[in-house]
Design an enzyme around this catalytic site. Structure first.
Site, PDB file in Angstrom:
ATOM      1  N   PHE A  19       0.809  -1.241  -0.045  1.00 35.95           N
ATOM      2  CA  PHE A  19       0.108  -0.036  -0.114  1.00 35.95           C
ATOM      3  C   PHE A  19       0.875   1.351  -0.069  1.00 35.95           C
ATOM      4  O   PHE A  19       0.952   1.948  -0.808  1.00 35.95           O
ATOM      5  CB  PHE A  19      -1.079  -0.202   1.471  1.00 35.95           C
ATOM      6  CG  PHE A  19      -1.707   1.168   1.664  1.00 35.95           C
ATOM      7  CD1 PHE A  19      -2.101   2.079   0.801  1.00 35.95           C
ATOM      8  CD2 PHE A  19      -1.212   1.448   2.950  1.00 35.95           C
ATOM      9  CE1 PHE A  19      -2.577   3.416   1.169  1.00 35.95           C
ATOM     10  CE2 PHE A  19      -1.876   2.757   3.261  1.00 35.95           C
ATOM     11  CZ  PHE A  19      -2.424   3.642   2.614  1.00 35.95           C
ATOM     12  N   VAL A  20       1.536   1.512   1.024  1.00 34.08           N
ATOM     13  CA  VAL A  20       2.444   2.876   1.013  1.00 34.08           C
ATOM     14  C   VAL A  20       3.426   2.716   0.032  1.00 34.08           C
ATOM     15  O   VAL A  20       3.776   3.774  -0.807  1.00 34.08           O
ATOM     16  CB  VAL A  20       3.127   2.895   2.505  1.00 34.08           C
ATOM     17  CG1 VAL A  20       3.908   4.136   2.639  1.00 34.08           C
ATOM     18  CG2 VAL A  20       1.928   3.055   3.600  1.00 34.08           C
ATOM     19  N   ARG A 114      27.122  -1.787   0.986  1.00 30.27           N
ATOM     20  CA  ARG A 114      27.883  -2.296  -0.115  1.00 30.27           C
ATOM     21  C   ARG A 114      27.708  -1.342  -1.182  1.00 30.27           C
ATOM     22  O   ARG A 114      28.919  -0.818  -1.802  1.00 30.27           O
ATOM     23  CB  ARG A 114      27.139  -3.582  -0.879  1.00 30.27           C
ATOM     24  CG  ARG A 114      27.661  -4.860  -0.014  1.00 30.27           C
ATOM     25  CD  ARG A 114      27.455  -5.934  -0.929  1.00 30.27           C
ATOM     26  NE  ARG A 114      26.117  -6.356  -1.302  1.00 30.27           N
ATOM     27  CZ  ARG A 114      25.013  -6.683  -0.628  1.00 30.27           C
ATOM     28  NH1 ARG A 114      25.243  -7.186   0.687  1.00 30.27           N
ATOM     29  NH2 ARG A 114      24.028  -6.856  -1.169  1.00 30.27           N
ATOM     30  N   TYR A 153       5.237  -7.987  15.546  1.00 30.00           N
ATOM     31  CA  TYR A 153       5.342  -6.566  14.728  1.00 30.00           C
ATOM     32  C   TYR A 153       6.116  -5.692  15.537  1.00 30.00           C
ATOM     33  O   TYR A 153       7.095  -5.257  15.090  1.00 30.00           O
ATOM     34  CB  TYR A 153       3.959  -6.147  14.469  1.00 30.00           C
ATOM     35  CG  TYR A 153       3.992  -4.904  13.514  1.00 30.00           C
ATOM     36  CD1 TYR A 153       4.712  -5.150  12.021  1.00 30.00           C
ATOM     37  CD2 TYR A 153       3.403  -3.760  13.802  1.00 30.00           C
ATOM     38  CE1 TYR A 153       4.592  -3.903  11.277  1.00 30.00           C
ATOM     39  CE2 TYR A 153       3.309  -2.575  13.004  1.00 30.00           C
ATOM     40  CZ  TYR A 153       4.144  -2.687  11.834  1.00 30.00           C
ATOM     41  OH  TYR A 153       3.761  -1.580  10.927  1.00 30.00           O
ATOM     42  N   THR A 183      -1.623   5.208   8.415  1.00 29.30           N
ATOM     43  CA  THR A 183      -1.927   5.779   7.311  1.00 29.30           C
ATOM     44  C   THR A 183      -2.849   5.107   6.302  1.00 29.30           C
ATOM     45  O   THR A 183      -3.245   3.897   6.486  1.00 29.30           O
ATOM     46  CB  THR A 183      -0.387   5.566   6.471  1.00 29.30           C
ATOM     47  OG1 THR A 183       0.483   6.484   7.096  1.00 29.30           O
ATOM     48  CG2 THR A 183      -0.496   6.052   5.150  1.00 29.30           C
TER      49      THR A 183
HETATM   50  P1  NAD Z   1       1.630  -3.532   3.294  1.00 28.12           P
HETATM   51  O1  NAD Z   1       1.321  -4.961   3.684  1.00 28.12           O
HETATM   52  O2  NAD Z   1       0.664  -3.208   2.103  1.00 28.12           O
HETATM   53  O3  NAD Z   1       2.887  -3.636   2.607  1.00 28.12           O
HETATM   54  C1  NAD Z   1       3.940  -4.191   2.917  1.00 28.12           C
HETATM   55  C2  NAD Z   1       4.883  -4.932   1.659  1.00 28.12           C
HETATM   56  O4  NAD Z   1       5.909  -5.601   1.944  1.00 28.12           O
HETATM   57  C3  NAD Z   1       3.963  -5.787   0.871  1.00 28.12           C
HETATM   58  O5  NAD Z   1       3.655  -5.409  -0.635  1.00 28.12           O
HETATM   59  C4  NAD Z   1       4.384  -7.211   1.189  1.00 28.12           C
HETATM   60  O6  NAD Z   1       3.933  -8.268   0.175  1.00 28.12           O
HETATM   61  C5  NAD Z   1       5.743  -6.587   1.313  1.00 28.12           C
HETATM   62  N1  NAD Z   1       6.628  -7.838   2.001  1.00 28.12           N
HETATM   63  C6  NAD Z   1       6.410  -8.108   3.295  1.00 28.12           C
HETATM   64  N2  NAD Z   1       7.540  -9.077   3.622  1.00 28.12           N
HETATM   65  C7  NAD Z   1       8.241  -8.980   2.845  1.00 28.12           C
HETATM   66  C8  NAD Z   1       9.541  -9.566   2.615  1.00 28.12           C
HETATM   67  N3  NAD Z   1      10.122 -10.578   3.539  1.00 28.12           N
HETATM   68  N4  NAD Z   1      10.164  -9.505   1.584  1.00 28.12           N
HETATM   69  C9  NAD Z   1       9.744  -8.896   0.589  1.00 28.12           C
HETATM   70  N5  NAD Z   1       8.465  -8.047   0.611  1.00 28.12           N
HETATM   71  C10 NAD Z   1       7.844  -8.009   1.728  1.00 28.12           C
HETATM   72  O7  NAD Z   1       1.674  -2.460   4.450  1.00 28.12           O
HETATM   73  P2  NAD Z   1       1.985  -0.794   4.406  1.00 28.12           P
HETATM   74  O8  NAD Z   1       0.758  -0.319   5.141  1.00 28.12           O
HETATM   75  O9  NAD Z   1       2.283  -0.250   2.895  1.00 28.12           O
HETATM   76  O10 NAD Z   1       3.080  -0.662   5.248  1.00 28.12           O
HETATM   77  C11 NAD Z   1       4.753  -0.493   4.564  1.00 28.12           C
HETATM   78  C12 NAD Z   1       5.607  -0.148   5.637  1.00 28.12           C
HETATM   79  O11 NAD Z   1       5.270   0.923   6.426  1.00 28.12           O
HETATM   80  C13 NAD Z   1       5.623  -1.155   6.667  1.00 28.12           C
HETATM   81  O12 NAD Z   1       6.914  -1.422   7.032  1.00 28.12           O
HETATM   82  C14 NAD Z   1       4.879  -0.869   7.862  1.00 28.12           C
HETATM   83  O13 NAD Z   1       5.491  -1.466   9.253  1.00 28.12           O
HETATM   84  C15 NAD Z   1       5.062   0.704   7.853  1.00 28.12           C
HETATM   85  N6  NAD Z   1       3.798   1.325   8.722  1.00 28.12           N
HETATM   86  C16 NAD Z   1       2.746   1.328   7.813  1.00 28.12           C
HETATM   87  C17 NAD Z   1       1.907   1.947   8.529  1.00 28.12           C
HETATM   88  C18 NAD Z   1       0.415   2.013   7.949  1.00 28.12           C
HETATM   89  O14 NAD Z   1      -0.556   2.731   8.444  1.00 28.12           O
HETATM   90  N7  NAD Z   1      -0.099   1.728   6.658  1.00 28.12           N
HETATM   91  C19 NAD Z   1       2.000   2.536   9.658  1.00 28.12           C
HETATM   92  C20 NAD Z   1       3.147   2.321  10.569  1.00 28.12           C
HETATM   93  C21 NAD Z   1       4.295   1.624   9.755  1.00 28.12           C
END
Ligand code: NAD
Length: 319
Positions: A19-20, A114, A153, A183
């Protein structure tokens, strides 16, 4: 450390098909940068970046960041987002989540080292756990249950922050940590368990909106374009952080549910259900640091961001 030049960089975005991450890739490409998006699609989808296919410098690579991460051309910036992020996802994928935060962060840091690249970790407000300080500033150490269901998490991200800090000190990697607060926006999945897509899905289907507890628990909601702008402001700064990125307008869950009902024009009612274990009672960022040092603050009001998100869900009924 000097800040990065702002033109024609090559950025690696882990979790870029989420998503983000997909909005971040889109903005980087729009700004003229080359982007390698690395994702294992465990919670994301190639569909989220399909509009970038064929754009100059954009590459999508399927890989798990917990395995070794190699890129065979120079890298200037590593933006490490890969991790399941919604409670439903990380409860379904507990060990994968711990691996992404630990092994994945280690590999993403090694890639940055790297290549002599700047590294940015997207940490989370979840490092504050069920906070005893309100609003939460970066100096607050948090109140996290290390063996609770959410710990896979929270603790993975806390470990990732510690590892990032250690690699900067021990290996001289140029690092940055941002702590994102909730978000929302287009490309969330309607069944990912987070409040905004759940409420919108229920309201559009005319079903009751399921509010946990008595609905008095609060969250701050940041529209995704604001979050992306904050991540990029941090990436192109000289700061190491951690820096909170979030909206400091606070909503109760009940207020949010009522706003979604109003904006969708739905006839849905509200139904109260049990609160999940260790669900934080309050969550609101102190963004003094981001305002002062990054000249960043959220710009999209909740009504506007929610209206855009509702429009997107109407146009993507299967999302
Ligand atoms: P999301 O689940 O939509 O996106 C996470 C992405 O990471 C996915 O595309 C997933 O396939 C990929 N992924 C997960 N594990 C993986 C791995 N081992 N190797 C490769 N790809 C992998 O979540 P999001 O909401 O887009 O969050 C993105 C980041 O922002 C995360 O690190 C999350 O912790 C952080 N975050 C998001 C929010 C929010 O409200 N959306 C809040 C706090 C932090």
């Amino acid at each position: 450390m000097e800040s990065l030049p702002t033109d024609h960089l090559h950025a690696v975005v882990t979790g870029g098909a989420g998503f983000v991450g997909s909005h971040l890739c889109t903005e980087l490409v729009r700004l003229g940068h080359a982007v390698t998006c690395v994702d294992d699609f465990c919670t994301g989808s190639p569909d989220n970046v399909r509009h970038l296919a064929g754009r100059p410098g954009f590459e999508l690579r399927e890989a798990d960041v917990a395995d070794r991460l190699d890129i065979d051309r120079p890298v200037d910036l590593v933006l490490h987002l890969a991790s399941p992020a919604s409670p439903a996802d990380y409860l379904r994928l507990p060990v994968h989540t711990l691996d992404a935060g630990s092994l994945g962060t280690r590999n993403a840091l090694a890639l940055a080292q790297r290549h002599g690249a700047r590294f940015l970790l997207t940490s989370t407000s979840e490092v504050y756990g069920d906070p005893l300080q309100h609003p939460q500033s970066e100096t607050y150490w948090g109140n996290v249950n290390p063996v609770g269901p959410r710990s896979v998490y929270d603790e993975a991200k806390r470990f990732a922050e510690a590892l990032t800090t250690a690699e900067a000190a021990a290996e001289g990697v140029d690092t940055a940590i941002v702590r994102l607060f909730n978000t929302y926006g287009p490309r969330m999945r309607s069944h990912d368990g987070r409040a905004v897509p759940t409420f919108i899905r229920q309201a559009l289907a005319g079903e009751p909106l399921t509010v946990t507890g008595d609905g008095s628990q609060t969250r701050s909601l940041t529209y995704v374009s604001d979050t992306v702008d904050g991540i990029l402001a941090m990436a192109f700064s000289e700061l190491s952080g951690p820096v909170n990125l979030g909206n400091d307008t606070e909503f109760t869950m009940l207020e949010l549910a009522r706003l979604v009902i109003e904006l969708t024009g739905s006839a849905s009612t509200v139904e109260f259900i049990a609160r999940p274990t260790d669900d934080p009672a309050v969550r609101c960022p102190d963004i003094t640091l981001a305002r002062g040092k990054l000249r960043w603050e959220p710009l999209v009001p909740a009504r506007e961001g929610l209206a855009r998100t509702i429009d997107w869900f109407r146009e993507h009924p299967g999302a």
